[in-house]
Scaffold this active site. Structure first.
Site, PDB file in Angstrom:
ATOM      1  N   THR A  88       2.104 -11.642  10.611  1.00  0.00           N
ATOM      2  CA  THR A  88       2.776 -10.565  11.332  1.00  0.00           C
ATOM      3  C   THR A  88       2.775 -10.928  12.811  1.00  0.00           C
ATOM      4  OG1 THR A  88       2.158  -8.867   9.760  1.00  0.00           O
ATOM      5  CG2 THR A  88       2.374  -8.138  12.034  1.00  0.00           C
TER       6      THR A  88
ATOM      7  N   ARG B 197       7.006   0.200  -0.130  1.00  0.00           N
ATOM      8  CA  ARG B 197       5.710   0.343   0.552  1.00  0.00           C
ATOM      9  C   ARG B 197       5.899   0.132   2.067  1.00  0.00           C
ATOM     10  NH1 ARG B 197       2.556  -3.373   3.961  1.00  0.00           N
ATOM     11  NH2 ARG B 197       0.398  -2.725   3.843  1.00  0.00           N
TER      12      ARG B 197
ATOM     13  N   THR C  37      -2.650  -6.403  13.466  1.00  0.00           N
ATOM     14  CA  THR C  37      -2.264  -7.137  12.261  1.00  0.00           C
ATOM     15  C   THR C  37      -3.421  -7.067  11.281  1.00  0.00           C
ATOM     16  OG1 THR C  37      -1.654  -9.284  11.341  1.00  0.00           O
ATOM     17  CG2 THR C  37      -2.992  -9.331  13.351  1.00  0.00           C
ATOM     18  N   GLY C  38      -3.112  -6.882  10.022  1.00  0.00           N
ATOM     19  CA  GLY C  38      -4.190  -6.787   9.048  1.00  0.00           C
ATOM     20  C   GLY C  38      -3.781  -5.960   7.854  1.00  0.00           C
TER      21      GLY C  38
ATOM     22  N   GLY D 191      -2.713  -3.226   6.159  1.00  0.00           N
ATOM     23  CA  GLY D 191      -2.062  -2.045   6.717  1.00  0.00           C
ATOM     24  C   GLY D 191      -2.615  -0.710   6.277  1.00  0.00           C
TER      25      GLY D 191
HETATM   26  N1  ASP Z   1      -0.242  -5.073   8.821  1.00  0.00           N
HETATM   27  C1  ASP Z   1       0.784  -5.601   7.987  1.00  0.00           C
HETATM   28  C2  ASP Z   1       0.993  -4.684   6.819  1.00  0.00           C
HETATM   29  O1  ASP Z   1       0.048  -4.265   6.210  1.00  0.00           O
HETATM   30  C3  ASP Z   1       0.488  -6.958   7.450  1.00  0.00           C
HETATM   31  C4  ASP Z   1      -0.018  -7.949   8.440  1.00  0.00           C
HETATM   32  O2  ASP Z   1      -0.391  -7.623   9.543  1.00  0.00           O
HETATM   33  O3  ASP Z   1      -0.073  -9.125   8.092  1.00  0.00           O
HETATM   34  O4  ASP Z   1       2.131  -4.430   6.498  1.00  0.00           O
END
Ligand code: ASP
Length: 339
Positions: free
Chosen positions: A205, A233, A256-257, A259
């Site tokens: 992301t 989603r 980022t992470g 979600g």
């Molecule tokens: N945060 C994003 C999500 O869950 C994914 C990511 O950050 O890689 O959609």
């Protein structure tokens, strides 16, 4: 008598002037700290030395530098923090290296569904878009939602119809699908179970935070979400206060992470609130949320941000995070792995 009145008046004037000078001095110290700055991330996850070839490392470093330098140029030429954030994120969306725009992960039907958001710390205006299938640069549509609609969050077909009103560039969904992502998708063992990129593979992301010469903060985030996610989603990235937050009083942040955890913990707003109500620095606040609160929940991810003085935070509880920043008058700093 007149002499005494005169003396008292002079005393008051002296006290008043010295008070003002002190005030101005304090303000100067705060705002002079840095002229402008920006910081970005390209996702957090299993990013460790040895995981990537030298060539891959160079590609990431090159792209991060390119995005940082473009954003820097905008800020240097008196551009706004919002302009810098949008431009930086567009560069990363157009690169197949990251999980945003071209190169996004695919949902359980094998399609790219994109989420993005942007926020201006000056007036707390914000725009988010979710589940887009044809908008080439979701961050730009998020900005249109922020600046040209009375709404904050728009979704799917409705959001795409809104994009048509402004002639935003649209592409076939196949434009987003790279061979790497198609391979990943085909290898998914259990397509009912969304596999979080942070658990095994890293796709990235993207997000950016900027401080402009007028002292305004902005932040934005763009993503394809999680590989194999259920169609429809929506993750944290388009949710203001979860994946993105900016407030001139405190900071600008992009996350980022995983979600679902970032939504439940309202991560970026939580960091801002710790600064606003408890007086924590941006680093303390980000570390507290990412490395304490989320870690105890086994929630993986990270956050990048800037405070109103240009202090940078880049906290993550994964093995690494693609990240970089550039402060006015200094060269860019780019990092992939743990310090
Ligand atoms: N945060 C994003 C999500 O869950 C994914 C990511 O950050 O890689 O959609």
């Amino acid at each position: 008598m007149i002499k005494t009145i005169l003396q008292i008046t002079i005393l008051f004037i002296t006290l008043f002037v010295s008070g003002c000078v002190k005030e101005i001095k304090n303000n100067d110290i705060k705002t002079d700290k840095v002229n402008f700055a920006l910081v970005l991330h390209g996702g957090a996850g299993f990013i460790y030395e040895g995981r990537y070839s030298k060539e891959e490392e160079e590609q990431y470093i090159y792209k991060i530098n390119e995005a940082l330098n473009l954003g820097y140029e905008i800020l240097e030429n008196n551009g706004s923090a919002v302009d810098a954030v949008e431009t930086v994120i567009r560069v990363l969306e157009d690169s197949p290296l990251f999980n945003a725009g071209k190169g996004a992960v695919l949902n359980d039907e094998g399609n790219a569904e994109l989420d993005a958001s942007i926020m201006s710390g000056k007036d707390l205006s914000a725009g988010g878009v979710a589940s887009l299938k044809h908008i080439k640069n979701p961050i730009t549509l998020a900005r249109f939602v922020m600046e040209h609609s009375p709404h904050v969050l728009m979704f799917g077909d409705g959001a795409e119809k809104f994009a048509d009103e402004f002639g935003l560039e649209k592409v076939d969904n196949s434009y987003f699908k790279t061979d790497r992502m198609l391979d990943e998708y085909n290898n998914l063992k259990n397509k009912d179970k969304a596999s979080l990129e942070h658990k095994n593979k890293k796709y990235g992301t993207v997000g950016c935070a900027a401080l402009d010469k007028n002292g305004n903060l902005a932040a934005g985030t763009s993503t394809g979400g999680m590989m194999g996610k259920k169609y429809g989603r929506v993750g944290d990235s388009p949710i203001i206060g979860a994946g993105t937050y900016a407030n001139n009083k405190t900071c600008a942040l992009s996350a980022t992470g995983h979600g679902e955890f970032f939504i439940r913990n309202v991560v970026t707003h939580d960091i801002s609130a710790l600064m606003e109500y408890k007086g924590l620095t941006i680093k303390e606040a980000a570390d507290q949320v990412i490395n304490k609160k989320l870690k105890t929940q086994n929630a993986l991810g990270g956050v990048i941000g800037l405070d109103k003085y240009g202090n940078v935070a880049m906290s993550y509880n994964t093995q690494g995070m693609f990240r970089g920043y550039r402060i006015s008058g200094a060269e860019p700093v780019v990092k992939l792995y743990k310090d």
